[in-house]
Design a protein around this motif. Sequence first.
Motif, PDB file in Angstrom:
ATOM      1  N   SER A 105       0.936  -1.126  -0.024  1.00  0.00           N
ATOM      2  CA  SER A 105      -0.043   0.065  -0.242  1.00  0.00           C
ATOM      3  C   SER A 105       0.649   1.121   0.351  1.00  0.00           C
ATOM      4  N   PHE A 106       0.245   2.567  -0.785  1.00  0.00           N
ATOM      5  CA  PHE A 106       0.488   3.535  -0.084  1.00  0.00           C
ATOM      6  C   PHE A 106       1.489   4.126   0.734  1.00  0.00           C
ATOM      7  N   TYR A 107       1.120   2.933   1.966  1.00  0.00           N
ATOM      8  CA  TYR A 107       1.696   3.903   3.972  1.00  0.00           C
ATOM      9  C   TYR A 107       2.908   2.594   4.065  1.00  0.00           C
ATOM     10  N   GLY A 108       2.634   1.766   2.910  1.00  0.00           N
ATOM     11  CA  GLY A 108       3.676   0.525   3.501  1.00  0.00           C
ATOM     12  C   GLY A 108       3.483  -0.115   4.021  1.00  0.00           C
ATOM     13  N   THR A 110       2.343  -4.902   3.215  1.00  0.00           N
ATOM     14  CA  THR A 110       1.959  -5.522   2.471  1.00  0.00           C
ATOM     15  C   THR A 110       0.496  -5.971   2.590  1.00  0.00           C
ATOM     16  N   GLU A 111      -0.462  -5.898   2.324  1.00  0.00           N
ATOM     17  CA  GLU A 111      -2.032  -6.647   2.174  1.00  0.00           C
ATOM     18  C   GLU A 111      -3.116  -6.848   1.132  1.00  0.00           C
ATOM     19  N   PHE A 112      -3.496  -8.262   1.319  1.00  0.00           N
ATOM     20  CA  PHE A 112      -4.250  -8.222   0.167  1.00  0.00           C
ATOM     21  C   PHE A 112      -5.836  -8.697   1.525  1.00  0.00           C
ATOM     22  N   SER A 113      -6.601  -8.286   0.567  1.00  0.00           N
ATOM     23  CA  SER A 113      -8.221  -8.731   1.181  1.00  0.00           C
ATOM     24  C   SER A 113      -8.850  -9.812   0.496  1.00  0.00           C
ATOM     25  N   PHE A 124      -6.031  -8.288   5.438  1.00  0.00           N
ATOM     26  CA  PHE A 124      -5.022  -8.994   6.165  1.00  0.00           C
ATOM     27  C   PHE A 124      -3.476  -8.349   5.472  1.00  0.00           C
ATOM     28  N   ALA A 125      -2.484  -7.524   6.861  1.00  0.00           N
ATOM     29  CA  ALA A 125      -1.766  -7.092   6.592  1.00  0.00           C
ATOM     30  C   ALA A 125       0.326  -7.087   7.258  1.00  0.00           C
ATOM     31  N   VAL A 132       9.592   2.371   4.898  1.00  0.00           N
ATOM     32  CA  VAL A 132       8.378   2.998   4.373  1.00  0.00           C
ATOM     33  C   VAL A 132       7.364   3.307   4.870  1.00  0.00           C
ATOM     34  N   THR A 133       7.442   4.417   5.613  1.00  0.00           N
ATOM     35  CA  THR A 133       6.223   4.904   6.938  1.00  0.00           C
ATOM     36  C   THR A 133       5.891   6.684   6.662  1.00  0.00           C
ATOM     37  N   THR A 134       4.539   6.392   7.001  1.00  0.00           N
ATOM     38  CA  THR A 134       3.827   7.463   7.369  1.00  0.00           C
ATOM     39  C   THR A 134       3.219   8.168   8.693  1.00  0.00           C
ATOM     40  N   GLU A 135       2.613   9.082   8.610  1.00  0.00           N
ATOM     41  CA  GLU A 135       2.080   9.264   9.945  1.00  0.00           C
ATOM     42  C   GLU A 135       1.293   8.170  10.200  1.00  0.00           C
TER      43      GLU A 135
END
Length: 143
Positions: A105-108, A110-113, A124-125, A132-135
């Motif tokens: 994802s753009f917020y770092g 790794t996931e799938f739904s 699941f993430a 890669v981290t965001t606030e």
Amino acid sequence: MQIKTLTPNLMVSNVAETIMYYNSILGFELVQTVPETPPYDWAMVSTDGLALMFQSVDSMKTEFKPLEQQTTGGGLSFYLRVEGVEGLYKKLKDKVTVVNDLKESFYGMTEFSIQDLNGFVLTFAENLNPSVTTESSKETEQN
């Protein structure tokens, strides 16, 4: 006030089938049912400290009048932080309805739904790229 836990109680079409799905496909353990033998009105399953409750449509609509017009699945999704997201994806992808394939994802994360048999979406993430981290991901990790 101090909140100790949050356990969703989900309205489902068939409690027994939902138990089997969450047990055989997702690895949840059965905790309790009401009544003790099928057909069930309610059940609780859990895994790794996470619990979910499932309540039959008739039972839920009788108990909670504001839900009389609701259908199962609704506009509800669940975000589950896991370890081993890539292995879990490989294990599940041919057994479930995949909504979103494994991706970063753009917020770092790794996931799938997936979508379960009642229409609920479960994502699941795992953070496989800690650089890669965001606030928002920092906040999520702290909670």
